[in-house]
Design a protein around this motif. Structure first.
Motif, PDB file in Angstrom:
ATOM      1  N   GLU A 187       0.845  -1.191   0.000  1.00 25.16           N
ATOM      2  CA  GLU A 187       0.000   0.000   0.000  1.00 25.16           C
ATOM      3  C   GLU A 187       0.886   1.249   0.000  1.00 25.16           C
ATOM      4  N   GLY A 188       0.512   2.219  -0.798  1.00 23.88           N
ATOM      5  CA  GLY A 188       1.289   3.459  -0.853  1.00 23.88           C
ATOM      6  C   GLY A 188       2.327   3.507  -1.955  1.00 23.88           C
ATOM      7  N   PHE A 191      -4.289  -1.274  -7.765  1.00 23.12           N
ATOM      8  CA  PHE A 191      -4.578  -1.740  -6.412  1.00 23.12           C
ATOM      9  C   PHE A 191      -3.409  -2.541  -5.835  1.00 23.12           C
ATOM     10  N   PRO A 192      -2.929  -2.137  -4.638  1.00 26.49           N
ATOM     11  CA  PRO A 192      -1.794  -2.845  -4.022  1.00 26.49           C
ATOM     12  C   PRO A 192      -2.184  -4.252  -3.564  1.00 26.49           C
ATOM     13  N   ASP A 193      -1.357  -5.217  -3.933  1.00 24.15           N
ATOM     14  CA  ASP A 193      -1.643  -6.616  -3.596  1.00 24.15           C
ATOM     15  C   ASP A 193      -0.484  -7.465  -4.088  1.00 24.15           C
ATOM     16  N   SER A 242      -5.380   8.349  -0.685  1.00 26.44           N
ATOM     17  CA  SER A 242      -3.942   8.319  -0.986  1.00 26.44           C
ATOM     18  C   SER A 242      -3.165   9.213  -0.025  1.00 26.44           C
ATOM     19  N   GLN A 261      -3.034   7.391   3.275  1.00 22.28           N
ATOM     20  CA  GLN A 261      -2.054   6.305   3.189  1.00 22.28           C
ATOM     21  C   GLN A 261      -0.637   6.815   3.421  1.00 22.28           C
ATOM     22  N   GLU A 311      -2.613   1.844  10.553  1.00 21.15           N
ATOM     23  CA  GLU A 311      -4.040   1.886  10.244  1.00 21.15           C
ATOM     24  C   GLU A 311      -4.859   2.548  11.352  1.00 21.15           C
ATOM     25  N   ASN A 346      -1.000   4.743  -4.530  1.00 19.90           N
ATOM     26  CA  ASN A 346      -2.079   3.767  -4.706  1.00 19.90           C
ATOM     27  C   ASN A 346      -2.459   3.235  -3.324  1.00 19.90           C
ATOM     28  N   PRO A 347      -3.578   3.730  -2.770  1.00 15.38           N
ATOM     29  CA  PRO A 347      -3.943   3.383  -1.396  1.00 15.38           C
ATOM     30  C   PRO A 347      -4.528   1.981  -1.281  1.00 15.38           C
ATOM     31  N   GLY A 348      -4.407   1.421  -0.075  1.00 14.10           N
ATOM     32  CA  GLY A 348      -5.010   0.127   0.200  1.00 14.10           C
ATOM     33  C   GLY A 348      -6.456   0.277   0.655  1.00 14.10           C
TER      34      GLY A 348
END
Length: 417
Positions: A181-182, A235-237, A285, A288, A294, A367-369
């Protein structure tokens, strides 16, 4: 016995007969008179006579034969050349390996249009034959052909090029990559290129120009004030890729995942808050990039929402992460051929207290989670307008500027606010 004259008359078929008016009147039988001999031939007799056709000269006959054979040979040669070109398009016998960049802006729904595209880019010569050939190979190379940027060359042959337009991988070798993420577009692109997933130029071009049907990005157009059109939407993954995969196929994996993870409930909530989904992604974003974990996200979201709701008193959201994005992520990735400089983009992204940018920056800054997206949609119920971190990552919030200054001097006096 007859005298000589009488004998001659009898020999000629003239018989002397004595009459009352003449001693020797002459009568003729079976002999044509002088008038009859000289009488002109009537039209009936002329029509009865058939004229013989003029005889061809020997030289003309030979010339005609030569011309016939020349035409036959010329046609044969033309057909042979065409046949060679056709087979060369299909089999790539004498094609070069020089690549041609083919930009497919939207999905092609039929093979005929795909062949036309190859012909327009000079990759094939005999497109009508290629269309016929492809028609009988539809099971292997049929439509649809994916939008994206492709590097094609004639050495691939017709089938190879059409299969590439499908987004099929070049090899069966795979690589598994994680994108936290980020991560920003430049960071994602570098990781893909470093692992030989696909070409950098193709990735950047696809991100900037290719149209995709996913609802989150279907209406996103290139904007000269935004460095990367799809920033915020990759998308972060963790993903599996083929080595040598097409750029469009790679980008689709990110977009497809994001389109599935951001549900209809998320979109409905954004509408209830009075924001577009694009604005929520921008807010997410920033959250993030600003949050240390979190647990801090919803309070940061509250600060952003409160400031955006009171632009008269808080025209700027007061975050340095937006200018850091341009200076630390975008600027190093800009090439000498880039349309704009980092200073140009700062005019649309610098949102600190001294900035002239009112409200949100022009686009997302990473790119935020999913946690950041949900925090953007559900801020904490608080009237805070300020926050900061100490050098241990602890976060402090304040409702007023005076409270903010007091906490900074107490918990982080080394900060220059």
């Amino acid at each position: 016995m007859m005298d000589n004259d009488e004998f001659k008359l009898e020999e000629s078929g003239i018989n002397p007969v004595k009459t009352a008016g003449s001693e020797k009147d002459v009568y003729f039988s079976n002999v044509t008179t002088t008038q009859e001999k000289s009488a002109p031939v009537t039209s009936q007799s002329t029509a009865a006579v058939k004229k013989k056709p003029p005889k061809k000269k020997k030289g003309q006959s030979i010339a005609g034969t030569y011309l016939f054979f020349i035409i036959v040979i010329a046609l044969s040669m033309a057909l042979s050349v065409y046949a060679v070109l056709c087979m060369n398009d299909v089999l790539a016998i004498t094609k070069t390996s020089s690549s041609v960049t083919v930009n497919v802006s939207e999905t092609i729904d039929n093979t005929s249009d795909a062949v036309d595209l190859l012909a327009d880019n000079g990759l094939i010569k005999c497109k009508n034959f290629c269309k016929l050939f492809a028609k009988y190979r539809e099971v292997y190379v049929g439509a649809p052909y994916e939008a994206g940027v492709y590097y094609l060359n004639g050495k691939m042959g017709l089938e190879g090029m059409l299969q590439t337009l499908h987004g099929n991988a070049k090899t069966a070798e795979t690589v598994t990559l994680t994108f936290p993420e980020g991560f920003t577009v430049p960071e994602i692109v570098d990781r893909l290129v470093d692992n030989e997933v696909c070409d950098k130029a193709a990735l950047l071009s696809t991100i900037e120009t290719t149209e995709f049907s996913y609802s989150l990005v279907s209406d996103k157009q290139s904007n000269e004030n935004i460095p990367y059109r799809l920033e915020g939407y990759l998308f972060p993954d963790t993903y599996d890729f083929y080595v040598g995969e097409s750029a469009s196929s790679v980008v689709k994996k990110f977009l497809s995942n994001g389109d599935a993870r951001i549900t209809e409930e998320h979109r409905k909530k954004a509408k209830e808050l009075g924001y577009t989904m694009d604005e929520i992604i921008i807010i997410a974003s920033i959250i993030q990039c600003e949050a240390g974990n979190e647990d801090q996200m919803k309070d940061i979201s509250a600060v952003l929402h409160n400031r955006l709701s009171d632009k008269t008193n808080y025209p700027s959201i007061g975050c340095v992460s937006t200018s850091d994005y341009i200076n630390n992520k975008v600027s190093p990735a800009l090439s000498s051929t880039s349309s704009h400089t980092a200073d140009y983009y700062l005019n649309y992204y610098n949102t600190d207290q001294s900035s002239s940018v009112v409200g949100l920056p022009a686009g997302p800054i990473c790119n935020p989670g999913l946690a950041a997206i949900e925090a953007a949609l559900e801020p904490s119920d608080s009237d805070i307008y300020f926050f900061f971190h100490d050098n241990k990552g602890n976060m402090y919030t304040a409702k007023t500027y005076s409270e903010f200054k007091q906490k900074v001097s107490t918990y982080a006096p080394y900060l220059s606010y």
